[in-house]
Design a protein around this motif. Structure first.
Motif, mmCIF file in Angstrom:
data_model
loop_
_atom_site.group_PDB
_atom_site.id
_atom_site.type_symbol
_atom_site.label_atom_id
_atom_site.label_comp_id
_atom_site.label_asym_id
_atom_site.label_seq_id
_atom_site.Cartn_x
_atom_site.Cartn_y
_atom_site.Cartn_z
ATOM 1 N N UNK A 22 -15.036 -5.404 4.728
ATOM 2 C CA UNK A 22 -14.634 -5.950 3.555
ATOM 3 C C UNK A 22 -15.440 -5.727 2.353
ATOM 4 N N UNK A 23 -14.885 -4.934 1.184
ATOM 5 C CA UNK A 23 -15.659 -4.836 0.146
ATOM 6 C C UNK A 23 -14.728 -4.819 -0.983
ATOM 7 N N UNK A 105 -10.299 -0.103 14.549
ATOM 8 C CA UNK A 105 -10.985 -0.702 13.494
ATOM 9 C C UNK A 105 -10.601 -0.510 12.178
ATOM 10 N N UNK A 106 -10.904 -1.140 11.287
ATOM 11 C CA UNK A 106 -10.486 -1.300 9.871
ATOM 12 C C UNK A 106 -11.544 -1.685 8.952
ATOM 13 N N UNK A 107 -11.219 -1.153 7.889
ATOM 14 C CA UNK A 107 -12.063 -1.480 6.495
ATOM 15 C C UNK A 107 -11.043 -1.731 5.423
ATOM 16 N N UNK A 108 -11.729 -2.269 4.347
ATOM 17 C CA UNK A 108 -10.960 -2.277 3.175
ATOM 18 C C UNK A 108 -11.825 -2.528 2.039
ATOM 19 N N UNK A 109 -11.366 -1.881 0.852
ATOM 20 C CA UNK A 109 -12.058 -1.819 -0.584
ATOM 21 C C UNK A 109 -11.125 -2.399 -1.444
ATOM 22 N N UNK A 110 -11.489 -3.495 -2.170
ATOM 23 C CA UNK A 110 -10.540 -4.114 -3.239
ATOM 24 C C UNK A 110 -11.179 -3.598 -4.463
ATOM 25 N N UNK A 111 -10.398 -3.513 -5.658
ATOM 26 C CA UNK A 111 -10.594 -3.272 -6.775
ATOM 27 C C UNK A 111 -9.744 -3.878 -7.783
ATOM 28 N N UNK A 112 -10.106 -4.652 -8.934
ATOM 29 C CA UNK A 112 -9.434 -4.917 -10.036
ATOM 30 C C UNK A 112 -9.957 -4.381 -11.267
ATOM 31 N N UNK A 113 -9.275 -3.419 -11.652
ATOM 32 C CA UNK A 113 -10.123 -2.565 -12.958
ATOM 33 C C UNK A 113 -9.254 -2.158 -14.145
ATOM 34 N N UNK A 114 -9.570 -2.022 -15.072
ATOM 35 C CA UNK A 114 -9.159 -1.284 -16.372
ATOM 36 C C UNK A 114 -9.916 -0.022 -16.373
ATOM 37 N N UNK A 122 -15.428 6.606 -8.406
ATOM 38 C CA UNK A 122 -17.099 6.805 -8.767
ATOM 39 C C UNK A 122 -17.787 5.587 -8.517
ATOM 40 N N UNK A 123 -16.976 4.531 -8.938
ATOM 41 C CA UNK A 123 -17.859 3.246 -8.776
ATOM 42 C C UNK A 123 -17.965 2.721 -7.228
ATOM 43 N N UNK A 124 -17.003 2.940 -6.631
ATOM 44 C CA UNK A 124 -17.050 2.736 -5.074
ATOM 45 C C UNK A 124 -18.057 3.742 -4.451
ATOM 46 N N UNK A 125 -18.362 5.095 -4.784
ATOM 47 C CA UNK A 125 -19.249 5.852 -4.296
ATOM 48 C C UNK A 125 -20.645 5.410 -4.774
ATOM 49 N N UNK A 126 -20.801 4.748 -5.924
ATOM 50 C CA UNK A 126 -21.893 4.277 -6.433
ATOM 51 C C UNK A 126 -22.518 2.968 -5.596
ATOM 52 N N UNK A 127 -21.641 2.312 -4.974
ATOM 53 C CA UNK A 127 -22.007 1.069 -4.160
ATOM 54 C C UNK A 127 -22.117 1.510 -2.767
ATOM 55 N N UNK A 128 -23.321 1.267 -2.339
ATOM 56 C CA UNK A 128 -23.586 1.639 -0.754
ATOM 57 C C UNK A 128 -22.438 1.247 0.272
ATOM 58 N N UNK A 129 -21.886 -0.049 0.241
ATOM 59 C CA UNK A 129 -21.079 -0.328 1.247
ATOM 60 C C UNK A 129 -19.796 0.201 1.228
ATOM 61 N N UNK A 130 -19.281 0.492 -0.226
ATOM 62 C CA UNK A 130 -18.027 1.043 -0.598
ATOM 63 C C UNK A 130 -18.213 2.604 -0.102
ATOM 64 N N UNK A 131 -19.179 3.091 -0.472
ATOM 65 C CA UNK A 131 -19.448 4.590 -0.041
ATOM 66 C C UNK A 131 -19.553 4.735 1.380
ATOM 67 N N UNK A 132 -19.759 3.810 2.167
ATOM 68 C CA UNK A 132 -19.810 3.791 3.549
ATOM 69 C C UNK A 132 -18.498 3.792 4.121
ATOM 70 N N UNK A 156 -5.754 -2.437 -3.068
ATOM 71 C CA UNK A 156 -6.189 -2.677 -1.748
ATOM 72 C C UNK A 156 -6.365 -1.309 -1.076
ATOM 73 N N UNK A 157 -7.449 -0.808 -0.715
ATOM 74 C CA UNK A 157 -7.557 0.241 0.201
ATOM 75 C C UNK A 157 -7.941 -0.042 1.628
ATOM 76 N N UNK A 158 -6.961 0.194 2.204
ATOM 77 C CA UNK A 158 -7.083 -0.134 3.762
ATOM 78 C C UNK A 158 -7.257 1.322 4.456
ATOM 79 N N UNK A 159 -8.584 1.287 5.244
ATOM 80 C CA UNK A 159 -8.795 2.457 6.175
ATOM 81 C C UNK A 159 -8.737 2.048 7.620
#
Length: 162
Positions: A22-23, A105-114, A122-132, A156-159
């Motif tokens: 979860x990220x 297996x599953x993974x998730x990235x969440x974002x609330x953004x303007x 780009x922000x996800x890629x700059x974060x080690x966990x999100x990048x992973x 919500x981005x579900x992998x």
């Protein structure tokens, strides 16, 4: 160019032999790529996140993730559950794994953004966990659900992995 991103929550869990990651990230728009909720289309935004995610994977020499209707449905339900909340909080991913079988297996990235989808990735890629999550070679599918939440896009981005 610097990117601003605020951390909200990072948790890694192992549930019933299935891996769940979860990220959460809250990126902001850049001066070069302004974004407005006016006339924003959540479906187009989600589609652009898919393109940007697969572009990042290609840049790293990884295959594109297939779009999973099951993961997209689960991602939208997860985004809807977070609408209007102050904090982005993850629900367990075990139900996603069970619903989207044969995924194990599953993974998730969440974002609330303007911010634009490009800025979010780009922000996800700059974060080690999100990048992973984005660049995990063991993940094969993804689904994204987005909706407007005030003047921000909530996604919500579900992998899914084998």
């Amino acid at each position: 160019m610097s990117r601003k991103a605020g951390w909200v929550l990072v948790t890694v869990g192992v549930l019933l032999g299935a891996v769940a990651v979860y990220l959460v990230l809250r990126p902001t728009a850049t001066a070069l790529q302004p974004w407005s909720a006016d006339d924003a289309d959540p479906d187009s935004y989600a589609a652009e996140l898919v393109i940007e995610t697969n572009r990042a994977r290609a840049d790293d020499g990884l295959p594109a993730l297939a779009v999973s209707d099951c993961a997209a449905t689960e991602a939208m339900e997860r985004a809807e559950d977070l609408t209007g909340g102050e904090e982005l909080e993850h629900a367990p991913l075990t139900p996603v794994i069970e619903t989207c079988a044969p995924a194990t297996s599953a993974a998730e990235n969440l974002a609330r953004a303007a911010a634009t989808p490009h800025d979010v990735v780009d922000a996800w890629l700059a974060s080690p966990g999100h990048r992973a999550n984005l660049l995990d070679p063991d993940l094969e599918q993804m689904g994204i659900g987005c909706l407007l939440d005030g003047d921000e896009m909530l996604c919500s981005q579900v992998f899914l992995g084998p």
